[in-house]
Each structure stands twice: as C-alpha cells, then as structure tokens.
Scaffold this motif. Structure first.
Motif, PDB file in Angstrom:
ATOM      1  N   PRO A  10       0.768  -1.356   0.022  1.00  0.00           N
ATOM      2  CA  PRO A  10       0.244   0.070  -0.019  1.00  0.00           C
ATOM      3  C   PRO A  10       0.892   1.288   0.142  1.00  0.00           C
ATOM      4  O   PRO A  10       1.930   1.324   0.601  1.00  0.00           O
ATOM      5  N   GLY A  11       0.515   2.201  -0.938  1.00  0.00           N
ATOM      6  CA  GLY A  11       1.248   3.580  -0.923  1.00  0.00           C
ATOM      7  C   GLY A  11       2.441   3.508  -1.897  1.00  0.00           C
ATOM      8  O   GLY A  11       2.807   4.584  -2.010  1.00  0.00           O
ATOM      9  N   GLN A  12       2.522   2.432  -2.425  1.00  0.00           N
ATOM     10  CA  GLN A  12       3.869   2.417  -3.413  1.00  0.00           C
ATOM     11  C   GLN A  12       3.346   2.228  -4.934  1.00  0.00           C
ATOM     12  O   GLN A  12       2.243   1.246  -5.013  1.00  0.00           O
ATOM     13  N   ASP A  13       3.161   3.341  -5.832  1.00  0.00           N
ATOM     14  CA  ASP A  13       2.642   3.182  -7.297  1.00  0.00           C
ATOM     15  C   ASP A  13       4.000   2.699  -7.960  1.00  0.00           C
ATOM     16  O   ASP A  13       4.643   3.323  -8.479  1.00  0.00           O
ATOM     17  N   LEU A  14       3.861   1.343  -8.293  1.00  0.00           N
ATOM     18  CA  LEU A  14       4.897   0.683  -9.021  1.00  0.00           C
ATOM     19  C   LEU A  14       4.272   0.368 -10.252  1.00  0.00           C
ATOM     20  O   LEU A  14       4.890   0.086 -11.380  1.00  0.00           O
ATOM     21  N   GLY A  15       3.045   0.868 -10.788  1.00  0.00           N
ATOM     22  CA  GLY A  15       2.466   0.896 -12.156  1.00  0.00           C
ATOM     23  C   GLY A  15       2.427   2.292 -12.815  1.00  0.00           C
ATOM     24  O   GLY A  15       1.790   2.367 -13.727  1.00  0.00           O
ATOM     25  N   ALA A  16       3.654   3.122 -12.362  1.00  0.00           N
ATOM     26  CA  ALA A  16       3.533   4.217 -13.125  1.00  0.00           C
ATOM     27  C   ALA A  16       4.196   4.347 -14.567  1.00  0.00           C
ATOM     28  O   ALA A  16       3.319   5.029 -15.308  1.00  0.00           O
ATOM     29  N   PRO A  17       4.840   3.217 -15.024  1.00  0.00           N
ATOM     30  CA  PRO A  17       5.071   3.466 -16.483  1.00  0.00           C
ATOM     31  C   PRO A  17       3.948   2.948 -17.159  1.00  0.00           C
ATOM     32  O   PRO A  17       3.673   3.517 -18.167  1.00  0.00           O
ATOM     33  N   GLN A  18       3.061   2.046 -16.744  1.00  0.00           N
ATOM     34  CA  GLN A  18       1.673   1.920 -17.483  1.00  0.00           C
ATOM     35  C   GLN A  18       0.818   3.080 -17.277  1.00  0.00           C
ATOM     36  O   GLN A  18       0.224   3.558 -18.439  1.00  0.00           O
ATOM     37  N   THR A  19       0.870   3.721 -16.112  1.00  0.00           N
ATOM     38  CA  THR A  19      -0.061   5.017 -16.019  1.00  0.00           C
ATOM     39  C   THR A  19       0.598   5.894 -17.252  1.00  0.00           C
ATOM     40  O   THR A  19      -0.491   6.626 -17.724  1.00  0.00           O
ATOM     41  N   GLU A  20       1.698   6.197 -17.057  1.00  0.00           N
ATOM     42  CA  GLU A  20       2.257   7.041 -18.131  1.00  0.00           C
ATOM     43  C   GLU A  20       1.775   6.620 -19.528  1.00  0.00           C
ATOM     44  O   GLU A  20       1.356   7.409 -20.442  1.00  0.00           O
ATOM     45  N   LEU A  21       2.051   5.378 -19.772  1.00  0.00           N
ATOM     46  CA  LEU A  21       1.642   5.019 -21.114  1.00  0.00           C
ATOM     47  C   LEU A  21       0.245   5.145 -21.684  1.00  0.00           C
ATOM     48  O   LEU A  21       0.018   5.650 -22.806  1.00  0.00           O
ATOM     49  N   VAL A  22      -0.609   4.882 -20.636  1.00  0.00           N
ATOM     50  CA  VAL A  22      -2.231   5.372 -20.992  1.00  0.00           C
ATOM     51  C   VAL A  22      -2.377   6.575 -21.203  1.00  0.00           C
ATOM     52  O   VAL A  22      -3.180   7.077 -22.157  1.00  0.00           O
ATOM     53  N   ARG A  23      -1.649   7.522 -20.305  1.00  0.00           N
ATOM     54  CA  ARG A  23      -1.820   9.119 -20.561  1.00  0.00           C
ATOM     55  C   ARG A  23      -1.407   9.322 -21.977  1.00  0.00           C
ATOM     56  O   ARG A  23      -1.867  10.175 -22.746  1.00  0.00           O
ATOM     57  N   HIS A  24      -0.024   9.003 -22.486  1.00  0.00           N
ATOM     58  CA  HIS A  24       0.414   9.346 -23.525  1.00  0.00           C
ATOM     59  C   HIS A  24      -0.506   8.921 -24.681  1.00  0.00           C
ATOM     60  O   HIS A  24      -0.778   9.740 -25.518  1.00  0.00           O
ATOM     61  N   CYS A  25      -0.946   7.597 -24.820  1.00  0.00           N
ATOM     62  CA  CYS A  25      -1.696   7.177 -25.774  1.00  0.00           C
ATOM     63  C   CYS A  25      -3.246   8.004 -25.834  1.00  0.00           C
ATOM     64  O   CYS A  25      -3.522   8.408 -26.937  1.00  0.00           O
ATOM     65  N   ALA A  26      -3.713   8.228 -24.735  1.00  0.00           N
ATOM     66  CA  ALA A  26      -4.939   8.960 -24.500  1.00  0.00           C
ATOM     67  C   ALA A  26      -4.615  10.409 -25.266  1.00  0.00           C
ATOM     68  O   ALA A  26      -5.640  10.818 -26.098  1.00  0.00           O
TER      69      ALA A  26
END
Length: 85
Positions: A10-26
């Motif tokens: 809890p409290g660790q965002d290890l999904g940052a690469p996917q989150t950034e990829l989703v933002r970029h694609c959007a």
C-alpha cells in the motif's frame, strides 16, 4: 505488467510506467489496453493470486494469458475488429 506491480505494498505506485503509457496514448488518440485492470480484477473478485496468474515475476501462466487474451478480445471488439459483414 510485472507481478510486483499487482501486489505492491500500500502506498507504493509501481504501475507508473503503465499509467504514463495510458496517458500518452490518450493524448495521441491511440487505443491502449491497461492489462493491470483485468489481472487485478481476477485477483480481487475471483480470488486468484499472483501464483495463479504468473509462472514467475514476469511471465504469465496459461490462466494469466487467458485473462489477457479476453481483455484484448474485448478491446478489439469495441474498436470494431474484426469487421462484421
């Protein structure tokens, strides 16, 4: 996604690469499927564990591949693939 991205403390965002990829694609208007969602849903709602879904820290098991394939199939159908005649 890697196993640790699904079971991060809890409290660790290890999904940052996917989150950034989703933002970029959007921003670019490109379709993207964040595979964390269906895998996390299987863990939360169906009681699957990382050991059910992965052979090791990075390679999905047959069950993990089936979940990923179903998510990709849904996404492609929403995009109109394959075209219905």
């Amino acid at each position: 996604p890697y196993t640790i991205q699904l079971i991060a403390p809890p409290g660790q965002d290890l999904g940052a690469p996917q989150t950034e990829l989703v933002r970029h694609c959007a921003r670019a208007g490109w379709p993207v499927v964040d595979l964390r969602e269906p895998l996390l849903r299987a863990m939360r709602e169906e009681g699957r564990t990382e050991f059910d879904l992965y052979l090791d820290a990075v390679h999905p098991s047959a069950e993990g591949h089936a979940i990923v394939a179903a998510a990709l199939e849904r996404a492609l159908e929403q995009l109109g693939w394959p075209a219905k005649n």
